[in-house]
Design an enzyme around this catalytic site. Structure first.
Site, PDB file in Angstrom:
ATOM      1  CG  ASP A 270      -2.170   0.865   1.046  1.00 33.85           C
ATOM      2  OD1 ASP A 270      -2.136   1.754   0.187  1.00 33.85           O
ATOM      3  OD2 ASP A 270      -3.246   0.885   1.699  1.00 33.85           O
TER       4      ASP A 270
HETATM    5  C1  NOJ Z   1      -3.845   4.119   0.106  1.00 35.51           C
HETATM    6  C2  NOJ Z   1      -4.897   3.040   0.190  1.00 35.51           C
HETATM    7  O1  NOJ Z   1      -5.114   2.357   1.250  1.00 35.51           O
HETATM    8  C3  NOJ Z   1      -5.108   2.289  -1.268  1.00 35.51           C
HETATM    9  O2  NOJ Z   1      -6.344   1.324  -1.129  1.00 35.51           O
HETATM   10  C4  NOJ Z   1      -5.032   2.621  -2.454  1.00 35.51           C
HETATM   11  O3  NOJ Z   1      -4.736   2.045  -3.533  1.00 35.51           O
HETATM   12  C5  NOJ Z   1      -3.590   3.474  -2.344  1.00 35.51           C
HETATM   13  N1  NOJ Z   1      -3.834   4.565  -1.135  1.00 35.51           N
HETATM   14  C6  NOJ Z   1      -3.295   4.485  -3.596  1.00 35.51           C
HETATM   15  O4  NOJ Z   1      -4.032   5.503  -3.748  1.00 35.51           O
END
Ligand code: NOJ
Length: 856
Positions: A270
């Site tokens: 993530d």
């Molecule tokens: C954080 C989020 O938790 C995730 O789901 C997302 O895909 C990424 N940011 C990218 O924006």
């Protein structure tokens, strides 16, 4: 900025320290299983052959470039660097689960939870395919969805709406259908977040503590489904699991995901969820996104040159880097991205600028001035149909007295009044927060909503609010329509309107999103007051709730003047139209609750907001084994708590009856799994020069862009400076295992788990007078057992069936070996206990019309 290689040596595995401090800990598992050794997955095998060919021609720097994002400043939310010598532009990863985020001319589909509430497998697949085709049209390689967690342990969790319901079986089926749909359309799916990302409060620091049984039977279960379905990539999560971060938890990534579940694709972090270099890489992380250590720490990376140095000085074996690259490229070939990219070209949008022409990297004002946004319209008729139908089939009818619904069914409505902000357009625009980077705040959500906020949102191409659709439909039926957006209940206008209409329709909502859990179960904007006041003035009131999760309806749900209640989860662009059509009976309501609605907030597991442990600075969630198996209805059943509305509940305008339960034995399961198919010998490439001079920043041919992450080193001395041995944990080894774990061996685990053991047959009849769809649900109760105390029953099958009046159809459920298995932490494997299994077929988790038993 390039960091000193001190970074490399900083990182002690949290697991070790947690154990020493008596906190729940995660055992170390090494090495990261090499991909492509499975002997059972022909499609992956072919993809691996291509990936290894590709790998064979890469330089060290090219390999490293594939494993890291360049920074947050690329055109997509995640981008790897171009490999010009290989004629390959960078891989684009883009949010999110309801459609392409931060661009235009895309659809905004109903949320994951809404897809789940349809309980319609085919429709869920079609939604995935439509979403996939839009990502493909925008030039995206990896679409960051579906979310198959949170699984709903904490019903106030801010991102519940992104995922697919409070049951692992439901999340698994819905996740797998979505993945298949997306990948069939030519985009790689990314299942997220692995694992136990149940709440947003303290999401970067909370340790979700979990017993091994719950980990396998509840939380990792849906991930087994998506791996079985061939998902190309999986995102590890922000939180810690048993005191080891999701993206450096070798038990989770190396052991559970890559060995037991047999995952052949790649693990991507993530965004900024990576907390180490060597530790994360050896623990199973394959790609770091967006490539920097934290938001705001531009240019600094745990990967980039630090990774290069650790390969050059031998800390990370080349085999591990090769495996990371091969996994990434195998997943790429698995979904035919080589051909797809040739057909569609690179991304045709930039999530960082709305301008047509801009710098390639607009946020840093660097790169050539080019056309960045060509505004490609990726919406199709199929997208529109599926978005609408998903919204419609997810609407749950909770209450319907005196045939109040459908409107104009039994009685003609002459005058209808609409109340509640949740019906009306927001003056800040539809779901303003969904337009990424425009800074709209959740507090500005002052009207109807189509989704939650954060990375799971997408720009709406249009938004049909309930007010728009309902008032238009009512007008077309010659009904007089009145409305009050924000009327105080003490206002005489409110009294007049509420009193003089045949029916009041009151819209209620709550709202949530990324980074922010809901604060309570209460509906927004004092709508409980509005409902109670309307009930004092009129005997016919319909309440429509839109919420990302359960809400408290106790003040008015039993009020006899609340004659009908509909419940919807975030439903995308057609929310109001779908609701109106259901209210008028154009389609029968056939959504079922994907979670339990309790009578009391205290019945649910609370969001943990407490202080961080003094032992390791991390906030400790529940104790492992305490209640982690008892998710949602499992808990209510076990504790004998009567919910307001149970999981799987939903009424219809028609009536149904089940009959004729019979169970065929297809292949009675053994107690223990047989050894799984073996693995092939590990693959070794070692074809590349690891001369440090080859990793120096090239003198010419490349412009260094400020704040970007590069794998180049500044001086060859960086590879030897401060050389101390890396403090690997005791369990660390580089020697690949010769065979998989007993639970592993193929995509999704030991192939026997996926064999059909029993077939459960029944018949369903529509005894009402309308064509309608019903969701047949199968629940299994495991044998009473001291060794494996289990919830009273668990969902193990569902099917949505459309029937004309008086029509009877067969219902068939295949019970797989996994559906009857418990996780045995002692042998680290699945066991099918001997004993009586209760088999229930019916209309909800508490309305189970048919019952039988299987003796194993
Ligand atoms: C954080 C989020 O938790 C995730 O789901 C997302 O895909 C990424 N940011 C990218 O924006």
């Amino acid at each position: 900025m390039i960091l000193s290689n001190v970074f490399l040596f900083l990182l002690l595995a949290l697991t070790v320290s947690a154990k020493e401090k008596g906190l729940p800990s995660s055992p170390g598992h090494y090495p990261s299983p090499q991909g492509g050794r499975s002997t059972t997955d022909a499609a992956w095998e072919a993809a691996y052959l291509k990936a290894r060919d590709f790998l064979g021609n890469l330089t060290l720097i090219e390999k490293l470039n594939l494993t890291s994002g360049i920074s947050k400043f690329g055109v997509c939310v995640g981008n790897t660097r171009d490999l010009p010598d290989k004629n390959m532009w960078g891989i684009c990863l883009q949010d999110g689960p309801v459609g392409v985020r931060a661009t235009d001319y895309n659809s905004a589909f109903p949320a994951g939870i809404t897809a789940a509430a349809t309980f319609n497998r085919q429709l869920i697949y079609e939604r995935g395919r439509a979403i996939g085709s839009e990502f493909r049209g925008k030039g995206v390689d990896v679409a960051l969805g579906p979310a198959i967690g949170p699984i709903g342990l904490k019903v106030l969790g801010g991102r519940l709406w992104e995922a697919m319901g409070s049951d692992p079986y439901l999340q698994g089926v819905a996740g797998a259908e979505t993945v298949k749909g997306m990948q069939d359309a030519g985009v790689m799916a990314n299942a997220k977040h692995f694992l136990v990302n149940e709440q947003e409060t303290n999401r970067f620091t909370i340790s979700s503590n979990l017993g091994d049984r719950a980990l396998h039977e509840i939380y990792a279960w849906p991930f087994a489904d998506v791996v079985h379905a061939g998902v190309g990539s999986i995102m590890c999560s922000y939180n810690l699991l048993n005191n080891s971060y999701g993206c450096e938890n070798s038990y989770l990534l190396n052991h559970v995901l890559k060995d037991e579940l047999g995952f052949q694709g790649f693990v991507v972090s993530d965004w900024w969820a990576t907390h180490s270099g060597v530790n994360a890489i050896t623990s199973g992380l394959d790609m770091d996104m967006p490539g920097t250590v934290a938001d705001g720490k531009e240019g600094q990376s745990f990967f980039g040159s630090n990774f290069t140095i650790s390969v050059l000085n031998g800390t990370i074996p080349m085999e591990r880097l090769d495996d990371m690259v091969t996994r990434i490229m195998a997943a790429f070939y698995m979904v035919n991205l080589d051909q797809v990219r040739e057909e569609r070209g690179p991304p045709n949008f930039s999530q960082n600028t709305p301008n047509d022409t801009d710098y390639l990297f607009p946020l840093v004002g660097m790169g050539p001035l080019i056309t960045v946004n060509t505004h490609v319209d990726v919406r199709t008729d199929q997208s529109y149909d599926v978005a609408y139908q998903t919204a419609a089939e997810a609407i749950v009818l909770l209450k319907n007295k005196n045939n109040t619904l459908p409107i104009n069914g039994k009685r003609k409505v002459k005058k209808l009044s609409i109340f509640g902000r949740a019906a009306f357009p927001n003056r800040f625009g539809p779901d303003c927060d969904s337009r990424a980077n425009v800074g709209c705040q959740p507090e500005q959500q002052l009207g109807a909503s189509a989704m939650g906020f954060g990375s799971g949102s997408a720009t709406l191409p249009y938004f049909i609010t309930p007010f728009e659709a309902l008032s238009q439909r009512a007008r077309s039926e010659r009904t007089v329509v009145d409305y009050g957006y924000d009327l105080e209940t003490t206002d005489p206008t409110f009294s007049y309107m509420a009193q003089t209409s045949d029916v009041n329709v009151i819209f209620a909502m709550s709202y949530a999103g990324e980074g922010k859990d809901r604060e309570n179960f209460t509906l927004w904007y004092n709508v409980d007051d509005t409902i109670e006041s309307a009930c004092k003035l009129n005997r016919n009131n319909i309440v429509v709730v839109t919420s990302p999760g359960p809400v408290d309806m106790e003040r008015w749900i039993d009020n006899p003047n609340v004659t009908a209640v509909l419940f919807t989860t975030p439903s995308g662009q057609d929310s109001g139209q779908a609701l109106t059509d259901i209210m008028y009976g154009d389609q029968d309501p056939s959504g079922r609750l994907p979670f339990t609605i309790a009578k009391h907030a205290r019945d649910y597991v609370p969001i943990s907001t407490g202080k961080a442990s003094s032992e390791n600075g991390k906030q400790q969630d529940d104790e492992p084994g305490k209640r982690d198996l008892l998710l949602d209805y499992r808990y209510f059943d076990q504790k004998n708590i009567t919910p307001r509305y149970e999981f799987g509940f939903g009424l219809s305008y028609s009536k149904f009856s089940f009959s004729g339960l019979n169970i065929e034995t297809v292949k009675a399961p053994d107690e223990h799994l047989p050894p799984p198919p073996g693995w092939k010998e590990p693959y070794s490439s070692n074809n590349v020069s690891i001369n440090a001079t080859d990793a120096l920043f090239p003198g010419t041919g490349i412009d260094r862009i400020p704040y970007f992450v590069y794998p180049y080193i500044n001086s060859t001395s960086q590879t030897t400076k401060n050389m101390k041995p890396y403090p690997f944990p005791d369990e660390y080894t580089t020697k690949q295992k010769s065979k998989p774990s007993l639970a592993g061996g193929a995509s999704g685990g030991n192939p026997v788990l996926w064999e059909v053991a029993y077939r459960v047959n029944a018949t369903l009849t529509n005894t009402g007078d309308r064509i309608a769809r019903h969701v047949a649900q199968l629940y299994v109760g495991y044998p009473d057992s001291e060794r494996f105390p289990s919830p009273p029953k668990q969902l193990r099958g569902f099917d949505k069936i459309e029937l004309r009046p008086n029509e009877t159809r067969p219902v068939r459920f295949d019970l797989l070996v996994r559906d009857l298995s418990v996780w045995d932490s002692v042998t680290s494997s699945w066991i099918v206990q001997r004993g009586e299994y209760q088999i229930y077929v019916g209309s909800s988790s508490r309305n189970l019309e048919l019952h039988s038993e299987i003796h194993i």
